[in-house]
Scaffold this active site. Structure first.
Site, short mmCIF file in Angstrom:
data_model
loop_
_atom_site.label_atom_id
_atom_site.label_comp_id
_atom_site.label_asym_id
_atom_site.label_seq_id
_atom_site.Cartn_x
_atom_site.Cartn_y
_atom_site.Cartn_z
N GLU A 342 0.84 -1.20 0.00
CA GLU A 342 0.00 0.00 0.00
C GLU A 342 0.87 1.26 0.00
OE1 GLU A 342 -2.68 -0.37 3.31
OE2 GLU A 342 -3.85 -1.94 2.35
N HIS A 361 -7.86 1.66 1.78
CA HIS A 361 -7.78 1.19 3.17
C HIS A 361 -8.60 2.10 4.09
CE1 HIS A 361 -5.06 -1.34 6.01
NE2 HIS A 361 -6.25 -1.16 6.53
N LEU A 362 -9.89 2.16 3.83
CA LEU A 362 -10.80 3.04 4.56
C LEU A 362 -11.59 2.33 5.65
CD1 LEU A 362 -12.30 5.11 1.59
CD2 LEU A 362 -10.40 5.72 3.09
#
Length: 629
Positions: A342, A361-362
């Site tokens: 990421e 990546h929430l």
């Protein structure tokens, strides 16, 4: 009381009782410290060295357990003279930062390179990270032993080298509850977006198109959702999915069938889930077992046209295998919130596909969750730095707070018995076998992991010179070659533990009375009374001795004058007696004194006592390391 006063009182005392009964003279005891303070002292980091093996074997008595490696609860030490320094290496909510600043010196950095982290970590006692920072073995090595706690603001700890953390005695804690709801909500959001092509339709409209037929979706009602990993987040996703009218099944080899049934969820094998489910929601941690679990083999078994949502860890899916499954139509679509790297590289095989919905990546990214996570991780890091037991420890015994609370009075007892047993080993005698027996009304249901770790800690701190704490106690015992045998015996009573005993096999005793004639091993047993640990048996002899301070054991002939002679020698040396207990086998035979003293008797003084006519042997033990004896 001083020695001469003790002598006068003892000369007026009645004859000693029979076997198993203890005559006790004691100065007024100080008020018992709060249990939390006592526990904190024992949780302080200690300097010890170890090389060995806490492999448990069948006890053959009442109960035998298979060895489960643990590396205990809250091994961080409280800084007694210096304010703790805390490094926050990634963004953290202000509410959490305030809690940290109230305790120590805080350095907050919005992102650090690996080189910067390795260069700076030696200056800090605690480190708080999110998912971006990699806490590798090199980081722990660079810390030089100072780093006591790593706090992960979130659930997953695959970016922390847990093996290295344990070896270096560093506690790793996380914040597993604060973002549970946020992650579950995001999983449901992606599930809905995936079924109705929300992201693709949005992009199309913004490009000036109106392709209603192209983005016809599928309904969720009456569809089957397989939750892979039925933990906290998986449970919350299941509740919400059932509210959408979905049938929910799950795969998790560690999940409770009873708990799943209570939610109307059926636990099945992975292959059964793959064959039945229309949607798959992934919620398992990234481990060697789950890494690339969803690869070509799994996709070949999956129901044709299934859809996949991943808000867990990117590494659980083989990205290239998923791309192949999408190309073949085996998988209809996917929604990904996490990636193996990421942010994902430009040539990632899934990011640019129209049949894949991507978010950065929430899962935990709600305003409420961010603040809650910051508070949760800050509180547990501060607690660990204070030496308190951490319920969210990752590389230590993980137990609910209520279990930690009820075991806390016995923490000092377990460590004290381990320490005392070693101090009764004679000369160059060694030992490789440690027996721990718990007498508890709970029988086999007693969770012994924390108590076992404390016994091992008490033993190792006496015989080694490296740092040992609750985090690495089991590992160091394993490296040293120790065999740990645990036995649980049912008992009456309401306390969680009635008594605890420790035996050491394969050694010569410094005090022969400590050898239990039934087993030939050094044996000590103890109880907790009024929140304080007491030694209740040495060998098979009943005693009543506090496990605090210095205690002098004397075995002598049961005749007049010996007790007075010992107390007189101590009085002349200006050594105050805090208590004295006397036990004898039978009138006119052998007796044993246990004398609490405020100061350590010198070697010359101990020799003088040993030379008294009628004294057969003596030995000193204390709550301090062997080097202090």
């Amino acid at each position: 009381m001083n020695g001469s006063l003790a002598q006068q009182q003892l000369l007026q005392a009645p004859c000693c009782p029979r076997v198993g009964r203890v005559a006790r003279l004691q100065a007024p005891a100080p008020a018992a410290q709060p249990q939390s303070d006592a526990a904190r002292r024992l949780l302080h980091q200690l300097r010890v060295q170890a090389t060995g093996s806490a492999v448990r074997r069948d006890a053959g008595v009442q109960m035998a357990r298979r060895h489960q490696p643990i590396t205990a609860a809250a091994g961080a030490a409280e800084a007694d003279t210096e304010t703790a320094s805390i490094l926050v290496a990634e963004p953290l909510g202000e509410a959490g930062l305030e809690k940290l600043r109230a305790f120590g010196n805080v350095t907050a950095v919005d992102g650090m390179t690996p080189e910067e982290l390795k260069d700076q970590i030696k200056n800090y006692d605690a480190l708080i990270i999110r998912s971006a920072s990699q806490v590798t073995r090199e980081v722990f090595e660079a810390a030089g032993g100072r780093l006591k706690v790593v706090g992960r603001a979130g659930v997953g700890v695959d970016n922390v080298d847990l093996t290295a953390a344990t070896e270096f005695g560093c506690l790793v804690v996380n914040a597993p509850t604060a973002n549970t709801i946020a992650a579950a909500e995001h999983g449901i959001a992606l599930l809905c977006a995936l079924s109705r092509n929300v992201a693709q339709a949005d992009k199309s409209v913004k490009e000036g198109k109106w392709a209603r037929k192209k983005y016809v979706g599928v309904s969720l009602v009456d569809k089957t959702l397989a939750i892979i990993g039925f933990g906290k987040v998986g449970n919350e996703v299941a509740r919400r999915a059932k509210g959408l009218g979905m049938t929910v099944i799950a795969y998790d080899p560690y999940a409770s069938e009873e708990k799943a049934r209570a939610q109307g969820v059926q636990l099945l094998s992975l292959d059964e889930c793959l064959a039945k489910a229309d949607f798959h929601s992934l919620h398992m941690p990234l481990t060697p077992t789950t890494k690339n679990l969803f690869g070509d083999e799994v996709f070949a078994k999956i129901k044709k046209g299934a859809r996949i949502v991943n808000v867990a860890r990117g590494g659980v899916i083989d990205d290239h295998a998923l791309a192949r499954a999408l190309d073949a139509g085996q998988v209809a679509a996917a929604a990904l919130d996490v990636f193996a790297v990421e942010p994902p590289p430009a040539d990632h095989p899934l990011v640019g596909r129209p049949d894949v919905v991507c978010t950065p990546h929430l899962g935990a990214s709600t305003a409420e969750a961010q603040e809650d996570v910051s508070v949760e991780v800050s509180e547990v890091v501060v607690a660990a730095l204070k030496g308190e037991m951490a319920a969210t420890a990752v590389n230590a015994p993980m137990m609910p707070p209520e279990v930690l609370k009820e075991l806390q009075p016995f923490v000092s007892l377990a460590a004290g018995l381990g320490r005392t047993a070693v101090q009764l080993v004679g000369g160059d005698g060694g030992f490789t076998e440690v027996g721990i027996t718990y007498e508890s009304p709970r029988g086999d249901d007693l969770d012994t992991r924390l108590l076992r770790a404390m016994v091992i800690k008490g033993i190792l701190e006496q015989v080694t010179t490296a740092t040992v704490n609750l985090v690495n106690a089991d590992l160091l015992a394993k490296n040293r070659g120790l065999v740990i045998t645990e036995t649980t015996r049912p008992s009456a009573g309401s306390d969680v533990l009635t008594s605890l005993s420790v035996t050491l096999n394969g050694q010569k005793a410094a005090f022969s009375t400590a050898v239990d004639p039934r087993s030939g091993a050094i044996r000590v047993a103890g109880i907790v009374r009024d929140g304080r640990p007491f030694l209740s048996e040495i060998g098979n002899v009943d005693v009543d001795v506090t496990l605090e301070g210095y205690v002098l054991l004397v075995r002598q002939e049961d005749r007049p004058g010996i007790i007075a002679a010992v107390s007189t020698i101590l009085g002349k040396a200006d050594i105050n007696i805090s208590f004295m207990t006397v036990t004898r086998s039978d009138q006119g035979k052998d007796a044993m004194m246990a004398i609490g003293v405020d100061n350590r008797p010198s070697s010359a003084l101990k020799k003088e006592i040993a030379a008294i006519s009628g004294v057969q042997e003596s030995q000193l033990f204390s709550d301090k390391p062997l080097s202090a004896l």
